[in-house]
Design a protein around this motif. Sequence first.
Motif, PDB file in Angstrom:
ATOM      1  N   LEU A 237      44.093  42.688  40.286  1.00 41.14           N
ATOM      2  CA  LEU A 237      43.284  42.558  41.502  1.00 41.14           C
ATOM      3  C   LEU A 237      43.784  41.433  42.402  1.00 41.14           C
ATOM      4  O   LEU A 237      43.553  41.447  43.609  1.00 41.14           O
ATOM      5  CB  LEU A 237      41.813  42.302  41.135  1.00 41.14           C
ATOM      6  N   SER A 238      44.449  40.437  41.813  1.00 43.76           N
ATOM      7  CA  SER A 238      44.938  39.309  42.605  1.00 43.76           C
ATOM      8  C   SER A 238      45.973  39.735  43.636  1.00 43.76           C
ATOM      9  O   SER A 238      46.205  39.015  44.615  1.00 43.76           O
ATOM     10  CB  SER A 238      45.542  38.239  41.683  1.00 43.76           C
ATOM     11  N   TRP A 239      46.603  40.875  43.433  1.00 44.79           N
ATOM     12  CA  TRP A 239      47.542  41.391  44.432  1.00 44.79           C
ATOM     13  C   TRP A 239      46.824  42.120  45.557  1.00 44.79           C
ATOM     14  O   TRP A 239      47.288  42.101  46.697  1.00 44.79           O
ATOM     15  CB  TRP A 239      48.519  42.362  43.759  1.00 44.79           C
ATOM     16  N   TYR A 240      45.719  42.736  45.218  1.00 42.20           N
ATOM     17  CA  TYR A 240      45.061  43.641  46.165  1.00 42.20           C
ATOM     18  C   TYR A 240      43.888  43.012  46.924  1.00 42.20           C
ATOM     19  O   TYR A 240      43.755  43.183  48.141  1.00 42.20           O
ATOM     20  CB  TYR A 240      44.573  44.875  45.405  1.00 42.20           C
ATOM     21  N   LEU A 241      43.029  42.287  46.209  1.00 48.41           N
ATOM     22  CA  LEU A 241      41.769  41.857  46.800  1.00 48.41           C
ATOM     23  C   LEU A 241      41.931  40.877  47.968  1.00 48.41           C
ATOM     24  O   LEU A 241      41.242  41.026  48.994  1.00 48.41           O
ATOM     25  CB  LEU A 241      40.865  41.259  45.718  1.00 48.41           C
ATOM     26  N   PRO A 242      42.796  39.849  47.906  1.00 49.69           N
ATOM     27  CA  PRO A 242      42.935  38.966  49.075  1.00 49.69           C
ATOM     28  C   PRO A 242      43.368  39.724  50.332  1.00 49.69           C
ATOM     29  O   PRO A 242      42.881  39.427  51.436  1.00 49.69           O
ATOM     30  CB  PRO A 242      44.005  37.957  48.627  1.00 49.69           C
ATOM     31  N   ARG A 243      44.273  40.684  50.172  1.00 47.84           N
ATOM     32  CA  ARG A 243      44.704  41.471  51.333  1.00 47.84           C
ATOM     33  C   ARG A 243      43.540  42.297  51.886  1.00 47.84           C
ATOM     34  O   ARG A 243      43.373  42.421  53.101  1.00 47.84           O
ATOM     35  CB  ARG A 243      45.872  42.373  50.934  1.00 47.84           C
ATOM     36  N   LYS A 244      42.716  42.828  50.992  1.00 45.40           N
ATOM     37  CA  LYS A 244      41.538  43.587  51.423  1.00 45.40           C
ATOM     38  C   LYS A 244      40.557  42.689  52.164  1.00 45.40           C
ATOM     39  O   LYS A 244      40.001  43.070  53.214  1.00 45.40           O
ATOM     40  CB  LYS A 244      40.860  44.213  50.204  1.00 45.40           C
ATOM     41  N   MET A 245      40.339  41.483  51.666  1.00 40.16           N
ATOM     42  CA  MET A 245      39.426  40.539  52.313  1.00 40.16           C
ATOM     43  C   MET A 245      39.955  40.120  53.680  1.00 40.16           C
ATOM     44  O   MET A 245      39.189  39.952  54.635  1.00 40.16           O
ATOM     45  CB  MET A 245      39.212  39.320  51.416  1.00 40.16           C
ATOM     46  N   SER A 246      41.271  39.982  53.792  1.00 39.18           N
ATOM     47  CA  SER A 246      41.871  39.654  55.079  1.00 39.18           C
ATOM     48  C   SER A 246      41.664  40.776  56.087  1.00 39.18           C
ATOM     49  O   SER A 246      41.319  40.538  57.251  1.00 39.18           O
ATOM     50  CB  SER A 246      43.365  39.365  54.899  1.00 39.18           C
ATOM     51  N   GLY A 247      41.874  42.021  55.636  1.00 41.30           N
ATOM     52  CA  GLY A 247      41.670  43.156  56.525  1.00 41.30           C
ATOM     53  C   GLY A 247      40.227  43.290  56.971  1.00 41.30           C
ATOM     54  O   GLY A 247      39.944  43.605  58.138  1.00 41.30           O
ATOM     55  N   GLU A 248      39.281  43.029  56.056  1.00 42.65           N
ATOM     56  CA  GLU A 248      37.864  43.094  56.421  1.00 42.65           C
ATOM     57  C   GLU A 248      37.505  42.017  57.436  1.00 42.65           C
ATOM     58  O   GLU A 248      36.702  42.257  58.358  1.00 42.65           O
ATOM     59  CB  GLU A 248      37.004  42.931  55.164  1.00 42.65           C
ATOM     60  N   ALA A 249      38.096  40.833  57.288  1.00 49.29           N
ATOM     61  CA  ALA A 249      37.826  39.753  58.242  1.00 49.29           C
ATOM     62  C   ALA A 249      38.340  40.117  59.633  1.00 49.29           C
ATOM     63  O   ALA A 249      37.649  39.911  60.643  1.00 49.29           O
ATOM     64  CB  ALA A 249      38.474  38.447  57.762  1.00 49.29           C
TER      65      ALA A 249
END
Length: 312
Positions: A134-146
Amino acid sequence: MASSMELNCWGGDWGLPSVHVECLVVMAYARFSGAPLKVNVIDNSWRVLRGHMPLLISDDSVISQPAKILDFLRKQKYNADYELSLKEGADTLAYIALLEEKLHPAVLHTFWVETDNYYSVTKPWFASRIPFPLSWYLPRKMSGEALNRILLTKGGPPFYSLTEVEGQIYRDAKECLNLLSNRLGTSPFYFGNTPTTLDAFVFGFLAPLYKVQFPKVQLQDHLKQLPNLCRFCDDILSCYFRTNLSGPSPAGQDTVDANLQKLTQLVNKESNLIEKMDDNLRKSPQHPPRKLTSLKLSTPGEGNSSQNRLSP
């Protein structure tokens, strides 16, 4: 009253109990109101899959979003606003709406969209606390949501390009900081000597901007030019989150801190009662007026003894 309450939230760094705005709001309100939350810090834990942080778990209830969590705490009789007037309650809602509209987009941009900040600070920090893969995926997802949230609220006419949007959100944020500084003035909190919901929200939004060490710091630089807001953050950290500043607390320290918070609230209530009694005494010729020593938080430039003063 709920038998137990647990708060899942992102952890802290740079002297903060949490680097996440919404987690900080809930943690501060819990300290202000004396709510006995057991804090579960997300640190390579699969609890991150349970939903957006912060997440309050109580018996069979699972609650997300700061406003809903605070409402739940109030229903459990942990209310930091019980002394506010109707006008002060309305002012609280107005200023929270201002924070969401004017300051939150700039905070999101600073953490999640600004390229240098994201790749050098935000992404590595969050990825280190999220289990693989998840460490590869979740930060990028949070960035896109922001970014989507920013564009959804600020991306309409007349601002069509991302550069125009960025310029506008930082102008709005600086204007909001100026308004917050003017409203606070020299008071320890926004409604006097006792912290309330508004103080929890302002602290949650400002403290990460103030403390996190980013390479791009235009909003941080503006905040540091407003010393009363910096003092406001420092005083809350020193009075309500001392164990987070000095590292892990020894056994039993959490209980001591909880008792200290309750004692502080009791002192505030007694102080308010004495002030009301003093007003009545002033009206009587048989009782000459006397001056009460008011409790206040530290101000910039005071010595180390100032940290021993408590004044919610």
